[in-house]
Design an enzyme around this catalytic site. Sequence first.
Site, PDB file in Angstrom:
ATOM      1  N   GLY B   8       0.809  -1.220   0.000  1.00  5.41           N
ATOM      2  CA  GLY B   8       0.000   0.000   0.000  1.00  5.41           C
ATOM      3  C   GLY B   8       0.840   1.268   0.000  1.00  5.41           C
ATOM      4  O   GLY B   8       0.559   2.203   0.755  1.00  5.41           O
ATOM      5  N   TYR B 148     -12.909  -2.210  11.121  1.00  5.98           N
ATOM      6  CA  TYR B 148     -11.526  -1.732  11.002  1.00  5.98           C
ATOM      7  C   TYR B 148     -10.783  -1.979  12.318  1.00  5.98           C
ATOM      8  O   TYR B 148      -9.665  -2.503  12.324  1.00  5.98           O
ATOM      9  CB  TYR B 148     -11.549  -0.234  10.661  1.00  5.98           C
ATOM     10  CG  TYR B 148     -10.200   0.424  10.596  1.00  5.98           C
ATOM     11  CD1 TYR B 148      -9.402   0.307   9.464  1.00  5.98           C
ATOM     12  CD2 TYR B 148      -9.726   1.192  11.659  1.00  5.98           C
ATOM     13  CE1 TYR B 148      -8.154   0.924   9.400  1.00  5.98           C
ATOM     14  CE2 TYR B 148      -8.493   1.813  11.608  1.00  5.98           C
ATOM     15  CZ  TYR B 148      -7.715   1.680  10.477  1.00  5.98           C
ATOM     16  OH  TYR B 148      -6.489   2.285  10.413  1.00  5.98           O
ATOM     17  N   ALA B 150     -11.481  -4.130  14.636  1.00  4.10           N
ATOM     18  CA  ALA B 150     -11.289  -5.575  14.822  1.00  4.10           C
ATOM     19  C   ALA B 150     -10.104  -6.064  13.995  1.00  4.10           C
ATOM     20  O   ALA B 150      -9.293  -6.868  14.465  1.00  4.10           O
ATOM     21  CB  ALA B 150     -12.545  -6.328  14.417  1.00  4.10           C
TER      22      ALA B 150
END
Lengths: 100, 240
Positions: B8, B148, B150
């Site tokens: 990313g 998110y 979690a």
Amino acid sequence: MGGLDCLLTQSANHASRQRSDKLSLDIDIIAMIATILKHQGLPEQEIRHSSTLYDEGIGLDSLCVAELSAMLEKTYGRDPYTSKQLPMTVQDIVDFYGGG
Amino acid sequence: MKVVVVSGGSRGLGVKIVESFLERDYRVASCSRLRTKQIVDWEQAFPERFYYQEMDLTDNAACKRFVRNVERTLGDIDILVNNAGMANSSLLALESDESIDQVVDLNLKGAIILSREVSRSMLLRHWGRIIHISSITGQIGFRGLSVYCASKAGLDGFTRALARELGARKITVNAVAPGYLTTEMTGELNQEQILQIVRRTPLGRLGEPEDVIGLIQFLASEQADFITGQVLVVDGGLGC
């Protein structure tokens, strides 16, 4: 050399190459296991085709097995452990690569 | 020259992470869904030591191919920074199956698969650094970001367990948990939410990506040889 002689010679060469490839495969796999044992500081031992890879045999632990799996994959492009097989002996690994 | 993979790396914090490694002469590989202008610029500026692949990190087979391509192009991977992540802001009761799958598959499963692939070659070299970009929200929660949160809490647990697995081969596994940074991800918060965060932060501001970069660089270095299994919070004191 006649056609038949030529064919026989080629066939003999092929068989000899296969024997040599198999021997090289065996030696390479045994060398890999020996390298892993050495890295772990384990005493040198005789590794036979019939040697059991884990516990009372050669004594590879789970991390050693992960290392062997990665080493085999890097060398041969695939390995028995990530192919959902659990080889029990050195011979089982050799067989996986068609060297039996 | 060490090889680092930053997932990313095309936007937000990922850009700053890639930049920081390129500045320090690492060979850097990255992947993301879309090739941005920044990626094209790096490809042109560092053709010898920057590799990029447009790919979907939720595709296990693609992850595997990406790692092999990096190894072929730049060499064996020394450092992995699992940075790729996404958040869909919604109350759980209103969240679709697809949205839940997207977040868990990218944030958690993608990081797990990349770590598995990279750790295999690290095992052979008896050295490696795996750094997960987690989030303070994995520890304190955030309304509307339950999935998110979690996924990030899952990443924290994964960090500790993997550190135990790989420690014997001198491979460290740590997570950096930023608080709220001035990146695209907090761009979705409204002004009121941002002011509330700033008021609750002892250091009185949102974090900048640079606040996190120093820690990532440290964890990637030889100096951090004896640090593993940790989730290090960089939040200006918000969670203290």
